[in-house]
Design a protein around this motif. Structure first.
Motif, mmCIF file in Angstrom:
data_model
loop_
_atom_site.group_PDB
_atom_site.id
_atom_site.type_symbol
_atom_site.label_atom_id
_atom_site.label_comp_id
_atom_site.label_asym_id
_atom_site.label_seq_id
_atom_site.Cartn_x
_atom_site.Cartn_y
_atom_site.Cartn_z
ATOM 1 N N UNK A 175 0.824 -1.209 0.000
ATOM 2 C CA UNK A 175 0.000 0.000 0.000
ATOM 3 C C UNK A 175 0.855 1.255 0.000
ATOM 4 N N UNK A 176 1.923 1.248 0.794
ATOM 5 C CA UNK A 176 2.771 2.443 0.892
ATOM 6 C C UNK A 176 3.528 2.690 -0.402
ATOM 7 N N UNK A 177 4.147 1.655 -0.959
ATOM 8 C CA UNK A 177 4.953 1.879 -2.168
ATOM 9 C C UNK A 177 4.064 2.210 -3.355
ATOM 10 N N UNK A 178 2.856 1.660 -3.398
ATOM 11 C CA UNK A 178 1.958 2.022 -4.478
ATOM 12 C C UNK A 178 1.433 3.440 -4.319
ATOM 13 N N UNK A 179 1.262 3.891 -3.087
ATOM 14 C CA UNK A 179 0.867 5.273 -2.852
ATOM 15 C C UNK A 179 1.951 6.221 -3.358
ATOM 16 N N UNK A 180 3.202 5.854 -3.136
ATOM 17 C CA UNK A 180 4.313 6.667 -3.638
ATOM 18 C C UNK A 180 4.334 6.646 -5.161
#
Length: 357
Positions: free
Chosen positions: A109-114
């Motif tokens: 979720x975090x890396x895709x948000x970035x």
């Protein structure tokens, strides 16, 4: 479809991450409101931290740091925002400026948000090994991806991509039968399947306390990392703009948090009591269960890297290598350059060449 979040035992949380995580990925460039507080001094500053789950023992080290005044030692007042059902995803809270720092259970979720354009920087990770895993009975153990082939796998909806990824990375056929179940491992005990997807910090406790089973003798527990699908969990991230303006405050938060987690490793009961009696007092937490969960989660905070360089460290080669390979194997297509989304300098300042503070 990407790898699911396997880091919490409540099905409502999985539903929450699907809904709020998707919304969080749509937010881009919204960190302008994050710059409140005393600029770059770390003194007298309030830091708002969005947690990825309820205020239970999972956040043990932070409770100890708060209770023992470690944040106050850094001139910080830390306000922890509970996650859980109906709470915003940490990526949303940080993106909109409602929190300065997020602690997120799900690497994907975090890396895709970035990748979607959010101005986030990873500054540490609580868990070197994510708690997602699988249980099997000792009479028919699953320890490797090959052991999954041809098996009837009991799992929560949304866990199939992880199973598929483990088989794909290992070069094995996608040959298994999936049976949807909930978060109680009773179907495994009743031998309705050979494998049960789990959190290695949760469902083993049920086997031990409800069924009197012992690991190794009665059941086998492995993490997804053991199955070739490594992943960090409870990643600590902030916005680039906030980090630029308040680097000393972020450094102070991490230094105090590290102290708390170092203390936690010495006695699992301290933080469990804090969770039950103070920080999660309204949740009806069970002390015995919380102590055992803390015992099970503490080894996941350590690795060869933390032994040499200190807690919370991120290995960008591992992140961009095997962890990204696992994400791609589960269907994730767009990932940011691992070396560009991690700021190592904050923890460098915390540890100053040592492995403890």
């Amino acid at each position: 479809m990407g790898m699911p979040d396997l880091t919490r035992p409540a099905p409502t949380r999985r539903q929450l991450l699907r809904a709020s995580g998707a919304a969080g990925l749509a937010l881009t460039g919204l960190l302008a409101g994050c710059g409140t507080g005393e600029a770059d001094s770390g003194g007298g500053q309030t830091i708002k931290v969005a947690l990825g789950w309820i205020k239970n023992v999972e956040f043990a080290g932070y409770w100890i740091a708060a209770d023992r005044g470690y944040y106050a030692d850094e001139g910080l007042t830390v306000e922890f925002q509970a996650g859980g059902p109906n709470a915003p995803d940490p990526t949303q809270s940080v993106a909109t400026g409602n929190a300065h720092i997020g602690i997120h259970p799900n690497l994907q979720t975090v890396v895709q948000a970035i990748a979607k354009g959010n101005d986030f920087k990873l500054v540490g990770t609580q868990f070197q090994t994510g708690p997602g895993g699988m249980l099997s009975l000792a009479s028919d153990p699953v320890r490797t991806p090959a052991d999954l082939v041809g098996k009837k796998i009991l799992g929560q909806q949304g866990t199939q991509p992880t199973i598929d990824a483990a088989l794909k990375v290992a070069g094995l056929p996608k040959d298994y039968t999936f049976v949807p179940v909930g978060f109680d491992p009773a179907p495994l005990v009743e031998k309705k399947g050979a494998v049960y997807t789990c959190f290695v910090t949760s469902q083993p406790i049920t086997l031990e306390q409800k069924y009197g089973m012992k690991e190794g003798t009665d059941y086998v527990s492995v993490t997804t990392s053991d199955l070739g699908i490594p992943g960090y969990a409870c990643l600590v991230f902030t916005g680039n703009s906030f980090l630029d303006k308040h680097r000393k405050a972020v450094e102070g938060f991490l230094r105090a948090s590290v102290r708390g987690w170092q203390d936690n490793a010495r006695d699992p009961e301290i933080a469990a009591r804090l969770a039950v009696e103070k920080y999660g007092v309204d949740l009806g937490l069970d002390l015995k269960q919380q102590i055992r969960e803390n015992e099970l989660q503490t080894p996941l905070t350590r690795s060869a890297l933390t032994e040499s360089s200190g807690l919370f460290r991120i290995d960008t080669e591992l992140l961009g290598g095997k962890m990204y390979e696992a994400l791609r194997a589960s269907g994730v297509q767009r990932l940011p350059d691992a070396s560009e989304i991690v700021d190592q300098t904050v923890l460098d300042a915390v540890f100053k060449g040592k492995s403890a503070v």
